[in-house]
Every structure is written in C-alpha cells, then in structure tokens.
Design an enzyme around this catalytic site. Structure first.
Site, PDB file in Angstrom:
ATOM      1  CB  SER A 288      50.879 -47.966  -9.767  1.00  0.00           C
ATOM      2  OG  SER A 288      49.068 -48.483  -9.805  1.00  0.00           O
TER       3      SER A 288
ATOM      4  CE1 TYR B 283      48.159 -45.902  -4.800  1.00  0.00           C
ATOM      5  CE2 TYR B 283      47.597 -46.402  -6.582  1.00  0.00           C
ATOM      6  CZ  TYR B 283      48.592 -46.874  -6.182  1.00  0.00           C
ATOM      7  OH  TYR B 283      49.538 -48.017  -6.044  1.00  0.00           O
TER       8      TYR B 283
END
Length: 264
Positions: free
Chosen positions: A144, A157
């Site tokens: 990501s 995350y």
C-alpha cells in the site's frame, strides 16, 4: 476480452470482494483458470460461476481464513490436487483499522499482522516452492502507499504494509535465480469495503475523494503487468510521486502528511 491467459492458472487471495474480485474477473476474461480464496463461501461460489462463464475454463473456490496457518495448509493441498502448475499468485487478502495506536486493541493489531503479513508470507512460501520447481511464475503482493507515506491513525496498518513491501523486495532477489518474478502493488485509497472496517465514521473517505481509485482500473493495471519484470506498481501517480519526494525530504513530507494526508 482476449485469450492472453489461456491455460494459465491464477491464484488470488482476498478474492470475494474489492480488488481481488476484480482481478479474478479480469483474469477470467482473458481465459485464465482462477483459484479463488477468501472467507465468504457464498461470494466465492458466485464469483467462481461468473469466472467460469467468462473464461470457459475451470474456476475453483476455497474458503480460507488467511490468518490461520492450518487453513492455509489445507487450501494449498487442495490447490495441488486440482492443478499441476501455478503461473500467478496474487496476494490481495488483508484489512486495516484506523485509530490512535496507543488506544488500539492489541488483538486488532495482532489480527492485522496475522492476515496482512504472516498469512501472506506463509502462503507465498508454499506457492513459491511450486514456482521454483517449475522454474517459472510470478508473485504479486499487495502492499500500500500507506507503507511508504506515514499518516496518523494508521501506525499498525502502515507497518504491516511496509513489512509486505520489504518482504517482497528480498523475496525478489531470492527467487530471481529460479526464474520466478515478484511484483509489489502499492495502491492509494480504493473504493472497496476496506473503509467500512478501517474508517467507520466515513470522514476519511470524504476527505480523500480526489485520490480514490476504482478497483476495476487497479485490476486492469495489475493483470496488464502479469509476466513483466516490473518491480513495483505505485498508484495513483500523484501519491507515487509524493512517496518518492517523502524519501528525499522527510521533514517537509511529515508536515505535508499532517496537513493533507492525515484527515482521519
């Protein structure tokens, strides 16, 4: 539609929704045999039927929790029973939760790493051995942009995705002598169910509309690079450029991140 993936086997985790779902249909539309992995049986069965209709090739569905090593083992054994080769592995499974790190439940942090990192690594280890024996194959891991650009309320995350990126970088070097390629896909925010879990308030989605990606556009780009030597796919371009500039000017990057990219 084309037959560019005819007789190719594409294994996809996190296939029941979002980007994984779109990649499954994009691959099937090009003639691939798809192996679909996720937790939700009804969604997987429906997707398998749709994929088979598109490709005319087999489509297999295996209900699996990617946070459970025993479940991963069982699914791998089932995959080997239905196919004698694997051409592409696309690791899409993962989830995130936003919140100030010191206030987060440690069980949520553990679960994120169990699925996003450890499950991905363990499954990749099993499939990677098959590809090494074949002397061919490609592994596509979803990291990501969050693993490259820090934003508040995403410490756990972002750390999980940074781990995926660096894991992929090292794996690429280890598998290269065997003819196996590794690509990391680092998207910015995407219109998927991800934010239904990560951001229940909806505030973050409202604030980043200009950067949101369509999962079908992401999937087309990913499948387009099947078989290529591309190391990383960072999208959208604006955030990819920002990530590079952040490495060059981290102090300025921190200020910009707090002002523009941390509106959670």
């Amino acid at each position: 539609m084309s037959d560019s993936l005819r007789d190719k086997v594409v294994v996809i985790t996190g296939a029941s929704s979002g980007i994984g779902h779109s990649i499954a249909l994009e691959s099937a539309g090009r003639g691939a045999t798809v192996v679909l992995i996720a937790r939700r049986k009804d969604e997987l069965d429906h997707l398998a039927a749709e994929a088979h209709e598109l490709s005319g090739a087999p489509a297999y569905a295996f209900v699996t929790d990617m946070g459970e090593s025993d479940a991963i083992d069982a699914t791998f054994k089932n995959i080997i029973k239905v196919t004698n080769h694997i051409d592409y592995l696309v690791n899409c499974a993962g989830f995130g939760k936003f919140g100030n790190f010191v206030e987060m439940d440690r069980r949520e942090i553990t679960a994120m790493f169990q699925v996003n990192v450890l499950g991905l690594m363990y499954f990749t280890r099993l499939i990677g051995r098959v590809m090494m024996d074949q002397k061919a194959g490609q592994i596509i891991n979803f990291g990501s942009i969050a693993g490259k650009i820090p934003t508040v309320k995403s410490a756990a995350y972002s750390a999980s995705k940074a781990a995926v990126i660096q894991f992929s970088n090292v794996l690429r070097l280890e598998l290269k002598p065997f003819g196996v390629k590794v690509m990391t896909v680092n998207p910015g925010p995407v219109y998927t169910n991800f934010f239904n879990i990560a951001d229940k308030t909806g505030h973050y989605v409202e604030n980043i509309q200009g950067y949101m990606l369509d999962p079908d556009d992401v999937s087309w780009q990913v499948v387009h690079y099947f078989g290529s030597n591309k190391r990383e796919l960072n999208i959208p371009i604006s955030l990819a450029v920002y990530a590079k500039l952040y490495n060059l000017f981290p102090s300025i990057g921190d200020k910009l991140s707090i002002k523009y990219a941390s509106r959670k």
